[in-house]
Scaffold this motif. Structure first.
Motif, PDB file in Angstrom:
ATOM      1  N   SER A  93       0.735  -1.262   0.069  1.00  0.00           N
ATOM      2  CA  SER A  93       0.038  -0.103  -0.043  1.00  0.00           C
ATOM      3  C   SER A  93       0.835   1.284  -0.044  1.00  0.00           C
ATOM      4  CB  SER A  93      -1.010  -0.096   1.280  1.00  0.00           C
ATOM      5  OG  SER A  93      -1.541  -1.272   1.405  1.00  0.00           O
ATOM      6  N   SER A  94       1.921   1.368   0.978  1.00  0.00           N
ATOM      7  CA  SER A  94       2.721   2.474   0.802  1.00  0.00           C
ATOM      8  C   SER A  94       3.262   2.630  -0.354  1.00  0.00           C
ATOM      9  CB  SER A  94       3.870   2.167   1.924  1.00  0.00           C
ATOM     10  OG  SER A  94       4.871   3.226   2.214  1.00  0.00           O
ATOM     11  N   TYR A  95       3.932   1.538  -1.163  1.00  0.00           N
ATOM     12  CA  TYR A  95       4.501   1.901  -2.406  1.00  0.00           C
ATOM     13  C   TYR A  95       3.601   2.393  -3.406  1.00  0.00           C
ATOM     14  CZ  TYR A  95       6.814   0.469  -6.849  1.00  0.00           C
ATOM     15  OH  TYR A  95       7.577   0.755  -8.082  1.00  0.00           O
ATOM     16  N   ILE A  96       2.346   1.898  -3.389  1.00  0.00           N
ATOM     17  CA  ILE A  96       1.462   2.543  -4.301  1.00  0.00           C
ATOM     18  C   ILE A  96       1.092   4.082  -4.057  1.00  0.00           C
ATOM     19  CG2 ILE A  96      -1.021   2.224  -4.957  1.00  0.00           C
ATOM     20  CD1 ILE A  96      -0.611  -0.644  -4.787  1.00  0.00           C
ATOM     21  N   LEU A  97       0.814   4.107  -2.767  1.00  0.00           N
ATOM     22  CA  LEU A  97       0.554   5.510  -2.394  1.00  0.00           C
ATOM     23  C   LEU A  97       1.762   6.678  -2.573  1.00  0.00           C
ATOM     24  CD1 LEU A  97      -1.545   4.963   0.845  1.00  0.00           C
ATOM     25  CD2 LEU A  97      -2.257   5.738  -1.408  1.00  0.00           C
ATOM     26  N   VAL A  98       2.971   6.184  -2.356  1.00  0.00           N
ATOM     27  CA  VAL A  98       4.151   7.170  -2.634  1.00  0.00           C
ATOM     28  C   VAL A  98       4.366   7.251  -4.038  1.00  0.00           C
ATOM     29  CG1 VAL A  98       6.683   7.130  -2.520  1.00  0.00           C
ATOM     30  CG2 VAL A  98       5.507   6.563  -0.517  1.00  0.00           C
ATOM     31  N   THR A 103     -12.150  -7.313   1.008  1.00  0.00           N
ATOM     32  CA  THR A 103     -12.769  -7.743  -0.114  1.00  0.00           C
ATOM     33  C   THR A 103     -11.923  -9.010  -0.573  1.00  0.00           C
ATOM     34  OG1 THR A 103     -13.710  -5.806  -0.871  1.00  0.00           O
ATOM     35  CG2 THR A 103     -13.455  -7.583  -2.753  1.00  0.00           C
ATOM     36  N   MET A 104     -10.734  -8.519  -0.698  1.00  0.00           N
ATOM     37  CA  MET A 104      -9.813  -9.992  -1.080  1.00  0.00           C
ATOM     38  C   MET A 104      -9.743 -11.099   0.067  1.00  0.00           C
ATOM     39  SD  MET A 104      -6.593  -7.848  -2.160  1.00  0.00           S
ATOM     40  CE  MET A 104      -5.141  -9.118  -1.879  1.00  0.00           C
ATOM     41  N   MET A 105      -9.768 -10.768   1.276  1.00  0.00           N
ATOM     42  CA  MET A 105      -9.892 -11.811   2.346  1.00  0.00           C
ATOM     43  C   MET A 105     -11.212 -12.403   2.229  1.00  0.00           C
ATOM     44  SD  MET A 105      -7.050 -11.610   3.701  1.00  0.00           S
ATOM     45  CE  MET A 105      -7.369 -12.554   4.988  1.00  0.00           C
ATOM     46  N   TYR A 106     -12.313 -11.776   2.066  1.00  0.00           N
ATOM     47  CA  TYR A 106     -13.650 -12.462   1.843  1.00  0.00           C
ATOM     48  C   TYR A 106     -13.582 -13.406   0.597  1.00  0.00           C
ATOM     49  CZ  TYR A 106     -18.563 -13.054   0.446  1.00  0.00           C
ATOM     50  OH  TYR A 106     -19.932 -13.685   0.074  1.00  0.00           O
ATOM     51  N   LEU A 107     -13.134 -13.012  -0.450  1.00  0.00           N
ATOM     52  CA  LEU A 107     -13.029 -13.885  -1.625  1.00  0.00           C
ATOM     53  C   LEU A 107     -12.131 -15.195  -1.477  1.00  0.00           C
ATOM     54  CD1 LEU A 107     -12.988 -11.100  -4.470  1.00  0.00           C
ATOM     55  CD2 LEU A 107     -14.964 -12.495  -3.712  1.00  0.00           C
ATOM     56  N   ASN A 150      -7.440  13.124   3.375  1.00  0.00           N
ATOM     57  CA  ASN A 150      -7.210  12.290   2.246  1.00  0.00           C
ATOM     58  C   ASN A 150      -6.483  11.196   2.822  1.00  0.00           C
ATOM     59  OD1 ASN A 150      -7.848  13.943  -0.086  1.00  0.00           O
ATOM     60  ND2 ASN A 150      -6.123  15.006  -0.016  1.00  0.00           N
ATOM     61  N   VAL A 151      -5.704  11.161   3.985  1.00  0.00           N
ATOM     62  CA  VAL A 151      -5.033   9.855   4.635  1.00  0.00           C
ATOM     63  C   VAL A 151      -6.167   8.978   4.979  1.00  0.00           C
ATOM     64  CG1 VAL A 151      -3.730   9.066   6.505  1.00  0.00           C
ATOM     65  CG2 VAL A 151      -2.922  11.093   5.207  1.00  0.00           C
ATOM     66  N   LEU A 152      -7.429   9.439   5.626  1.00  0.00           N
ATOM     67  CA  LEU A 152      -8.470   8.515   6.418  1.00  0.00           C
ATOM     68  C   LEU A 152      -9.240   7.904   4.782  1.00  0.00           C
ATOM     69  CD1 LEU A 152      -9.517  10.708   9.329  1.00  0.00           C
ATOM     70  CD2 LEU A 152      -8.206   8.549   9.110  1.00  0.00           C
ATOM     71  N   ILE A 153      -9.225   8.687   3.893  1.00  0.00           N
ATOM     72  CA  ILE A 153      -9.992   8.008   2.702  1.00  0.00           C
ATOM     73  C   ILE A 153      -9.100   6.901   2.112  1.00  0.00           C
ATOM     74  CG2 ILE A 153     -10.523   8.616   0.071  1.00  0.00           C
ATOM     75  CD1 ILE A 153     -11.524  11.285   1.156  1.00  0.00           C
ATOM     76  N   SER A 154      -7.632   7.171   1.846  1.00  0.00           N
ATOM     77  CA  SER A 154      -6.831   6.073   1.575  1.00  0.00           C
ATOM     78  C   SER A 154      -6.963   4.903   2.610  1.00  0.00           C
ATOM     79  CB  SER A 154      -5.432   6.519   1.643  1.00  0.00           C
ATOM     80  OG  SER A 154      -5.029   7.782   0.527  1.00  0.00           O
ATOM     81  N   GLU A 155      -6.959   5.302   3.699  1.00  0.00           N
ATOM     82  CA  GLU A 155      -7.068   4.143   4.703  1.00  0.00           C
ATOM     83  C   GLU A 155      -8.320   3.541   4.509  1.00  0.00           C
ATOM     84  OE1 GLU A 155      -8.250   2.902   9.280  1.00  0.00           O
ATOM     85  OE2 GLU A 155      -8.087   5.109   8.810  1.00  0.00           O
ATOM     86  N   ALA A 156      -9.327   4.052   4.154  1.00  0.00           N
ATOM     87  CA  ALA A 156     -10.798   3.338   3.878  1.00  0.00           C
ATOM     88  C   ALA A 156     -10.789   2.540   2.661  1.00  0.00           C
ATOM     89  CB  ALA A 156     -11.898   4.393   3.895  1.00  0.00           C
ATOM     90  N   ILE A 157     -10.082   3.077   1.534  1.00  0.00           N
ATOM     91  CA  ILE A 157      -9.975   2.386   0.283  1.00  0.00           C
ATOM     92  C   ILE A 157      -9.067   1.039   0.657  1.00  0.00           C
ATOM     93  CG2 ILE A 157      -8.948   2.496  -1.997  1.00  0.00           C
ATOM     94  CD1 ILE A 157      -9.822   5.441  -1.808  1.00  0.00           C
TER      95      ILE A 157
END
Length: 136
Positions: A17-22, A113-117, A99-106
């Motif tokens: 996640s960090s790599y993608i966000l940076v 979703t991945m864990m559910y699937l 924006n940080v909290l929106i990123s966290e929510a996403i």
């Protein structure tokens, strides 16, 4: 051993996640560069954040606690850790708390979703094996 597994999974999710966000952050602002020291700082923060968040998933193994309370407790814990990491990583200065909290929510939604699937697939395989044994 289970805690170690959760820590490793948490670290991997946080680093990804960090790599993608940076990357998004650097690409969204033209002529923006990140120093090696700043990148290392973000990697360390992501690693510590993932190691802290990973064991929180053990909340879901407490059978006496209702799922809604488990989920709420997990979300609050994750958010607290993100706020602390955001403070040390100076995320709020650069991106703002919203924006940080929106990123966290996403990220939270994507991981859930991945864990559910994955769990749904495991359950289907287990049910197939049970039916196969019953049929024999």
């Amino acid at each position: 051993m289970k805690i170690l597994r959760m820590i490793v999974i948490g670290i991997l999710i946080a680093l990804s996640s960090s790599y993608i966000l940076v990357t998004i952050s650097v690409l969204s602002e033209s002529n923006t560069l990140i120093s090696g020291e700043a990148l290392l700082q973000q990697i360390i923060i992501a690693t510590v954040l993932g190691a802290a968040i990973g064991p929180l998933s053990l909340l879901f193994e407490a059978e006496r606690i209702p799922f809604a309370l488990q989920l709420l407790s997990h979300l609050i814990g994750v958010t607290l850790f993100v706020v602390v990491a955001g403070y040390f990583g100076e995320w709020f200065t650069h991106f703002g708390i919203v924006n940080v909290l929106i990123s966290e929510a996403i990220i939270y939604f994507i991981v859930w979703t991945m864990m559910y699937l994955l769990q749904k697939k495991d359950i289907e395989q287990i049910n197939k094996m049970i039916q196969k044994r019953r049929g024999q």
